[in-house]
Design a protein around this motif. Structure first.
Motif, PDB file in Angstrom:
ATOM      1  N   LEU A  44      -2.271   3.299   4.116  1.00 24.28           N
ATOM      2  CA  LEU A  44      -1.588   2.023   4.257  1.00 24.28           C
ATOM      3  C   LEU A  44      -2.274   0.940   3.435  1.00 24.28           C
ATOM      4  N   TYR A 116       3.142   1.247   3.579  1.00 21.09           N
ATOM      5  CA  TYR A 116       2.602   2.369   2.825  1.00 21.09           C
ATOM      6  C   TYR A 116       2.174   1.906   1.435  1.00 21.09           C
ATOM      7  N   GLU A 131       8.131  -3.219   6.723  1.00 20.51           N
ATOM      8  CA  GLU A 131       6.720  -3.196   7.063  1.00 20.51           C
ATOM      9  C   GLU A 131       6.559  -3.525   8.543  1.00 20.51           C
TER      10      GLU A 131
END
Length: 257
Positions: A44, A116, A131
């Motif tokens: 991430l 990501y 997100e």
């Protein structure tokens, strides 16, 4: 005669009485700071943080069509990047509570998210979807995303589970996205009036992926189909994955190990 459509004009401007024309931030060197720390899984990335300061001295003024005057606290936004701490998985930023300046700005709220870092690892045509993130409110005002879901005393520690969600959409332009599924709304909001430390630890369960495919024909009863990590398939009109179902699947799988 053609219908006449009334047009209402609103004039928005900053009233800086007592502030001159300078409404920039100028934190004093001895300002108390709030430290925000994110423990970030390798796959991430931390998105840019939106930091909002408010001022009761420099008002934001609007006038309606009839000349009525509306006053609100002024606000000033800045955008900051969290900084990696050495070679660790911790990313951090320190924010002055006192924004200083002629307007006497104070830290009002912060908004920060995770996503990501490399969506194409799921396929060359995969792009970033929704997100996940956190809003922390430090005063008694709502944030740009509304009020708080949770109120806390003292420092704020957040540790939440997240799952990968790969979604394909066929109606309109085709797209395939990777998003993060967490509990509740995409951005969880907290009111932490006395916090000096904010710690956020997203726990990514990357082995438990949920897939979805939207309908290819727009027709009543055609719903998005969700395929869960245990192989179960659900198409019940839900707009996103069932977080509690994902939790149950993972816990059941872990209990068998």
């Amino acid at each position: 005669m053609p219908h006449r459509i009334p047009v209402v004009f609103f004039v928005l401007f900053f009233s800086l009485s007592g502030c001159g024309q300078d409404y920039s931030l100028s934190p004093p060197v001895d300002s108390e700071e709030i430290t925000v720390t994110v423990k970030l899984p390798k796959k991430l990335k931390a998105e840019t943080m939106w930091v909002m300061y408010r001022s009761t001295k420099c008002k934001r003024v609007s006038y309606g069509a009839s000349g009525q005057r509306h006053e609100r606290d002024g606000h000033h936004s800045v955008y900051k990047e969290l900084q990696r701490q050495g070679q660790s998985d911790l990313y951090q930023i320190k924010l002055p509570k006192d924004g200083g300046g002629a307007c006497k700005w104070h830290l009002a709220n912060v908004t920060f998210g995770i996503n990501y870092a490399a969506p194409t690892r799921f396929g060359k045509d995969v792009t970033s979807g929704a997100e996940a993130g956190v809003v922390v409110i430090f005063d008694h005002n709502n944030s740009p995303r509304g009020g708080a879901d949770t109120e806390v005393d003292g420092d704020l520690t957040i540790k939440k589970d997240y799952y990968p969600w790969i979604d394909e959409e066929f109606l309109g332009p085709y797209k395939k996205t990777i998003s993060l599924v967490g509990e509740g709304s995409i951005y969880r909001s907290y009111e932490a009036l006395t916090a000096q430390q904010v710690y956020f630890e997203p726990v990514l369960h990357s082995d438990f992926i949920v897939y979805s495919a939207g309908p290819k024909v727009k027709k009543k009863g055609n719903y998005t189909v969700f395929t869960y990590p245990d192989g179960s398939v659900v198409a019940d009109g839900r707009g996103g994955p069932d977080f509690q179902k994902l939790q149950s699947i993972r816990l059941a799988a872990e209990s068998k190990k």
